[in-house]
Each structure stands twice: as C-alpha cells, then as structure tokens.
Design a protein around this motif. Structure first.
Motif, mmCIF file in Angstrom:
data_model
loop_
_atom_site.group_PDB
_atom_site.id
_atom_site.type_symbol
_atom_site.label_atom_id
_atom_site.label_comp_id
_atom_site.label_asym_id
_atom_site.label_seq_id
_atom_site.Cartn_x
_atom_site.Cartn_y
_atom_site.Cartn_z
ATOM 1 N N ASP A 74 33.078 4.579 53.083
ATOM 2 C CA ASP A 74 32.348 4.263 54.304
ATOM 3 C C ASP A 74 32.703 2.847 54.748
ATOM 4 N N GLY A 75 33.849 2.705 55.347
ATOM 5 C CA GLY A 75 34.336 1.405 55.799
ATOM 6 C C GLY A 75 35.842 1.474 55.987
ATOM 7 N N PRO A 76 36.469 0.349 56.334
ATOM 8 C CA PRO A 76 37.916 0.347 56.526
ATOM 9 C C PRO A 76 38.627 0.762 55.240
ATOM 10 N N ALA A 77 39.527 1.747 55.350
ATOM 11 C CA ALA A 77 40.172 2.288 54.155
ATOM 12 C C ALA A 77 41.656 2.523 54.391
ATOM 13 N N ALA A 78 42.416 2.343 53.325
ATOM 14 C CA ALA A 78 43.852 2.598 53.325
ATOM 15 C C ALA A 78 44.207 3.279 52.012
ATOM 16 N N TYR A 79 45.408 3.831 51.969
ATOM 17 C CA TYR A 79 45.863 4.477 50.736
ATOM 18 C C TYR A 79 47.384 4.407 50.668
ATOM 19 N N TRP A 80 47.880 4.590 49.444
ATOM 20 C CA TRP A 80 49.320 4.595 49.252
ATOM 21 C C TRP A 80 49.919 5.875 49.825
ATOM 22 N N PRO A 81 51.052 5.775 50.518
ATOM 23 C CA PRO A 81 51.680 6.996 51.031
ATOM 24 C C PRO A 81 52.184 7.846 49.870
ATOM 25 N N PRO A 82 52.240 9.167 50.063
ATOM 26 C CA PRO A 82 52.779 10.007 49.005
ATOM 27 C C PRO A 82 54.249 9.681 48.774
ATOM 28 N N ARG A 83 54.692 9.856 47.547
ATOM 29 C CA ARG A 83 56.095 9.577 47.227
ATOM 30 C C ARG A 83 57.013 10.610 47.872
ATOM 31 N N ALA A 84 58.143 10.139 48.376
ATOM 32 C CA ALA A 84 59.145 11.053 48.950
ATOM 33 C C ALA A 84 59.795 11.825 47.827
ATOM 34 N N ARG A 85 60.134 13.070 48.091
ATOM 35 C CA ARG A 85 60.781 13.891 47.069
ATOM 36 C C ARG A 85 62.207 14.149 47.417
#
Length: 85
Positions: A74-85
């Motif tokens: 509940d707030g500003p959020a980011a995440y790591w992109p999925p790894r390319a295969r």
C-alpha cells in the motif's frame, strides 16, 4: 533478493493515466536507501513514462523481489524485472 545499486533498472507501478494506459514503467535507481527486516529496500527512482511527460521522479519506493508481492504493498512499489531467457 538482489541488492539495489545506482543505475539498476527496476519496474515501478504507476498510474496508467500518466503512462499511456500501462500501470508498469521501467525506472532507474537514483538513490539506495535502507534495507528492511523483510529483505525489501527503499529506493528513489526516475521512471520513464510512455506519455507526453517522459519522466517522473519517485521517492521512498519499496523495492520487492517480484511483481505479485509489489502489488500487495500500500504505497509506491517497484520490483525486479523477470530474467530474460
């Protein structure tokens, strides 16, 4: 989870109205804050939006390992992109 550092690219959740209808945008880490007990981090990012305003600065963004977890925050959020295969 990965450790953030300056210049790394993450995906940040944004308002679709400001991003050509998409609720996720790539962002560059411009400042690394503290690590939290749950393994997440606080970062500042510069998001590259798909709109007439091409960039948005976001501060105190919680960085998660994956999109699913980021969407529960509940707030500003980011995440790591999925790894390319």
């Amino acid at each position: 989870m990965q450790t953030p550092s300056l210049g790394r690219v993450v995906l940040v959740l944004v308002n679709p109205v400001t991003n050509g209808g998409a609720d996720v945008a790539p962002a560059t880490v411009v400042r690394v804050g503290s690590e939290h007990d749950d393994g997440t981090w606080t970062v500042n990012v510069k998001a590259d939006l798909d709109a007439s305003t091409t960039a948005k600065w976001l501060t105190s963004v919680r960085l998660f390992a994956d999109e699913e977890t980021a969407r529960t925050w509940d707030g500003p959020a980011a995440y790591w992109p999925p790894r390319a295969r």
